[in-house]
Design a protein around this motif. Structure first.
Motif, short mmCIF file in Angstrom:
data_model
loop_
_atom_site.label_atom_id
_atom_site.label_comp_id
_atom_site.label_asym_id
_atom_site.label_seq_id
_atom_site.Cartn_x
_atom_site.Cartn_y
_atom_site.Cartn_z
N VAL A 224 -25.32 -20.43 9.87
CA VAL A 224 -25.70 -20.18 8.30
C VAL A 224 -25.24 -18.79 8.42
O VAL A 224 -25.79 -17.77 9.09
CB VAL A 224 -27.27 -20.41 8.57
N ILE A 225 -24.84 -18.38 7.16
CA ILE A 225 -24.72 -16.74 6.75
C ILE A 225 -25.30 -16.76 5.59
O ILE A 225 -25.44 -17.49 4.67
CB ILE A 225 -22.95 -16.73 6.59
N ALA A 226 -26.30 -15.79 5.67
CA ALA A 226 -27.41 -15.61 4.44
C ALA A 226 -27.69 -13.96 4.45
O ALA A 226 -27.71 -13.43 5.31
CB ALA A 226 -28.49 -16.46 4.76
N ALA A 227 -27.73 -13.80 3.32
CA ALA A 227 -28.16 -12.29 2.75
C ALA A 227 -29.61 -12.29 3.04
O ALA A 227 -30.42 -13.19 2.59
CB ALA A 227 -27.70 -11.80 1.56
N SER A 228 -30.18 -10.83 3.20
CA SER A 228 -29.50 -9.79 3.10
C SER A 228 -29.00 -9.36 4.66
O SER A 228 -29.81 -9.88 5.56
CB SER A 228 -30.24 -8.76 2.56
N GLY A 229 -28.10 -8.49 4.71
CA GLY A 229 -27.56 -8.13 6.15
C GLY A 229 -28.43 -7.50 6.80
O GLY A 229 -28.35 -7.56 8.18
N MET A 230 -29.65 -6.76 6.40
CA MET A 230 -30.57 -6.02 7.04
C MET A 230 -31.91 -6.65 7.27
O MET A 230 -32.66 -6.30 7.69
CB MET A 230 -30.87 -4.60 6.68
N CYS A 231 -31.83 -8.10 6.52
CA CYS A 231 -32.88 -8.79 6.79
C CYS A 231 -34.15 -8.27 5.97
O CYS A 231 -35.28 -8.57 6.18
CB CYS A 231 -33.51 -9.15 8.09
N ALA A 232 -33.91 -7.62 4.96
CA ALA A 232 -34.76 -6.89 4.17
C ALA A 232 -35.21 -7.46 2.85
O ALA A 232 -36.14 -7.17 2.22
CB ALA A 232 -34.28 -5.29 3.75
N GLY A 233 -34.77 -8.64 2.89
CA GLY A 233 -35.14 -9.48 1.73
C GLY A 233 -34.23 -10.53 1.60
O GLY A 233 -33.32 -10.80 2.31
N GLY A 234 -34.30 -11.35 0.80
CA GLY A 234 -33.11 -12.57 0.31
C GLY A 234 -33.41 -13.87 1.11
O GLY A 234 -34.23 -13.76 1.82
N ARG A 235 -32.63 -14.69 1.16
CA ARG A 235 -32.89 -15.97 1.67
C ARG A 235 -32.75 -16.01 3.35
O ARG A 235 -33.36 -17.02 3.80
CB ARG A 235 -31.74 -17.02 1.08
N VAL A 236 -32.28 -15.01 4.11
CA VAL A 236 -32.22 -14.90 5.20
C VAL A 236 -33.59 -14.93 5.95
O VAL A 236 -34.13 -15.33 7.08
CB VAL A 236 -31.15 -13.59 6.02
N VAL A 237 -34.67 -14.23 5.14
CA VAL A 237 -36.12 -14.20 5.45
C VAL A 237 -36.47 -15.64 5.61
O VAL A 237 -37.44 -15.81 6.92
CB VAL A 237 -36.89 -13.36 4.66
N ASN A 238 -36.41 -16.38 4.95
CA ASN A 238 -36.92 -17.83 5.14
C ASN A 238 -36.52 -18.43 6.12
O ASN A 238 -37.25 -19.22 7.02
CB ASN A 238 -36.79 -18.82 3.86
N TYR A 239 -35.17 -18.21 6.57
CA TYR A 239 -34.64 -18.90 7.91
C TYR A 239 -35.23 -18.30 8.86
O TYR A 239 -35.59 -18.96 9.95
CB TYR A 239 -33.14 -18.66 7.98
N LEU A 240 -35.20 -16.97 8.96
CA LEU A 240 -36.20 -16.29 10.12
C LEU A 240 -37.47 -16.59 10.31
O LEU A 240 -37.68 -16.88 11.43
CB LEU A 240 -35.99 -14.70 9.99
N LYS A 241 -38.03 -16.87 9.52
CA LYS A 241 -39.83 -17.28 9.39
C LYS A 241 -39.61 -18.63 10.31
O LYS A 241 -40.53 -18.92 11.05
CB LYS A 241 -40.19 -17.52 8.10
N ALA A 242 -38.60 -19.41 9.76
CA ALA A 242 -38.43 -20.97 10.33
C ALA A 242 -38.05 -20.87 11.91
O ALA A 242 -38.20 -21.96 12.54
CB ALA A 242 -37.96 -21.81 9.45
N LEU A 243 -36.87 -19.99 12.01
CA LEU A 243 -36.21 -20.47 13.12
C LEU A 243 -36.66 -19.32 14.38
O LEU A 243 -36.36 -19.51 15.65
CB LEU A 243 -34.78 -20.11 12.94
N LEU A 244 -37.28 -18.03 14.18
CA LEU A 244 -37.33 -17.19 15.07
C LEU A 244 -38.10 -17.73 16.45
O LEU A 244 -37.88 -17.33 17.33
CB LEU A 244 -38.15 -16.00 14.41
#
Length: 465
Positions: A341-361
């Motif tokens: 999965v490639i998702a923004a933002s690149g520094m994890c400061a917002g965007g859709r990547v945050v939802n992935y982080l919450k679910a997968l970390l």
């Protein structure tokens, strides 16, 4: 002739530099947004968004490339009364409205009519300047490089359309590097040193580091994906929407070509793997990259002639709608289907990547792979720093323990490393009289300054403060 720095002095964001000619006219190079710790805990502070310098003398703005830390304050510059042309390369001219449309919607206003008004003004002001062509401050072609106020753009190899800027000022050649790319950046030709630079304003993002070579980083990328295939997990890559995302897709296509059913090393598991691009903005830029393939390097054009599709391969799935994004997050968290999965933002400061982080970390089956710079004060920097020790990160005010694997591949950075920066400077036929280091953390600037002073003792190396 004077040089003033209005950003990217105490860190790596907010790039904005002013060259004032002896006749009083000024040229502004970039007008970027501050990010990470440089912007404060709650984002860019009001005083950082304000244009704290006189706009009246500025005859033109030159955009080196369209990353937000180089163009994000442009709407504020327009609001402050700037009425001059915006000079940039043809590819940047095509991409800049896309970047600022998103920036306006996220950080400026939700009023669509106002956004369209700003974009209309922007499009009227943009002047596309071909690489290698001397122009005046109105963007009009001129025959030579003698008169003050002439500029020329040269390929910087950082992202599509990126340029460094050569300026004639007070009989001197002043060069602003913008952000320089690594010599083997996918899709882009490597930057060549200028033929003259009396004064050089040089970025130093990775002035204290060396990147892995392309073969090494491709093998490491393959190894991370193989881990996901074995563990039936997800490789989550926080990526910047423009530049890094397209380079990753290019390298992933090559791996799928290698391991596909018709490839030289077919592997069944790879043929079941999907790459998910979950970022509408990144998808827009990827389409833009495909439309601008005339600006690709020879290798990329060669792949197209072979019938390959480096940025639109069969295994690539694009997620646009927000409800589809949420379904994808749940699916990858609950299933055992390997994916990238490639998702923004690149520094994890917002965007859709945050939802992935919450679910997968919290699950060790998954990998978080960093391929770009993580600024101090961003969640990305915290995950990168504390994740390998089993630490935690705070996302939207809540603590999330990190059990996922955390990996970093530095070679995918769109920035030149220390050796490439030194090579760029030493490639100038006559050493610059003065080198000003900007756009870097203190350690990176200090390390690069020491190296440059050692190899070019006749040059004066400065770190503006």
């Amino acid at each position: 002739m004077q040089i003033f720095h209005h950003g990217a002095v105490d860190g790596v964001t907010g790039s904005c530099h002013q060259l004032t000619l002896d006749d009083g006219r000024a040229l502004l190079i970039d007008c970027g947004l501050f990010q990470g710790a440089e912007a404060g805990a709650d984002g860019a502070r009001a005083e950082q968004l304000e244009i704290g310098f006189a706009v009246a003398p500025i005859a033109a703005l030159v955009v080196t490339h369209v990353h937000i830390d180089h163009v994000g304050r442009l709407p504020y510059l327009l609001a402050a009364g700037f009425r001059g042309p915006i000079l940039c390369s043809p590819a940047s001219a095509a991409l800049l409205p896309l970047v600022l449309e998103d920036a306006l919607a996220v950080g400026f206003t939700r009023n669509r009519r106002l956004i369209e008004q700003v974009l209309a003004v922007l499009r009227q002001r943009i002047v596309a300047v071909p690489y290698g062509q001397w122009v005046d401050l109105a963007g009009e072609p001129v025959p030579g490089d003698g008169a003050d106020g002439q500029i020329r753009l040269q390929p910087a190899g950082h992202i599509l359309g990126s340029a460094y800027v050569e300026c004639q000022a007070d009989g001197k050649r002043v060069v602003f590097s913008g952000d320089l790319g690594a010599p083997d950046t996918p899709l882009l030709p490597a930057p060549a040193s200028p033929d003259r630079a009396d004064v050089l304003v040089l970025e130093s993002t990775y002035g204290d580091q060396l990147h892995e070579d392309r073969a090494t980083r491709a093998e490491r990328l393959r190894a991370v994906i193989e881990h996901a295939l074995r563990d039936e997990g997800t490789v989550l890559i926080p990526a910047f929407s423009i530049g890094r995302t397209q380079e990753l897709l290019y390298e992933l296509e090559d791996l799928f070509h290698l391991h596909g059913a018709e490839g030289p090393e077919p592997r069944a598991a790879w043929q079941q793997l999907q790459v998910v691009l979950d970022s509408p903005l990144a998808a827009d830029f990827t389409r833009g990259y495909r439309q601008l393939r005339a600006h690709w390097d020879a290798e990329a054009k060669g792949r197209v002639r072979e019938g390959r599709h480096p940025l639109a391969f069969e295994e690539l799935v694009t997620v646009d709608r927000h409800d589809d994004h949420l379904r994808m997050v749940r699916h990858l968290a609950q299933s055992r289907q390997p994916a990238v999965v490639i998702a923004a933002s690149g520094m994890c400061a917002g965007g859709r990547v945050v939802n992935y982080l919450k679910a997968l970390l919290g699950d060790p089956r998954h990998d978080v792979l960093f391929v770009g710079y993580q600024a101090a004060g961003t969640p990305g920097r915290d995950i990168q720093r504390y994740g390998p020790r089993g630490g935690y990160v705070v996302l939207d005010g809540e603590r999330y323990d990190i059990s996922a694997q955390v990996q970093t591949i530095g070679g995918y950075s769109a920035h030149a490393d220390r050796q490439s920066l030194v090579d760029f400077v030493t490639g100038v036929p006559a050493p610059p009289r003065e080198i000003r280091l900007v756009h870097g953390d203190d350690g990176a600037k200090s390390a690069l300054a020491s190296k440059l002073q050692a190899v070019l003792p006749e040059s004066r190396v400065l770190v503006p403060g």
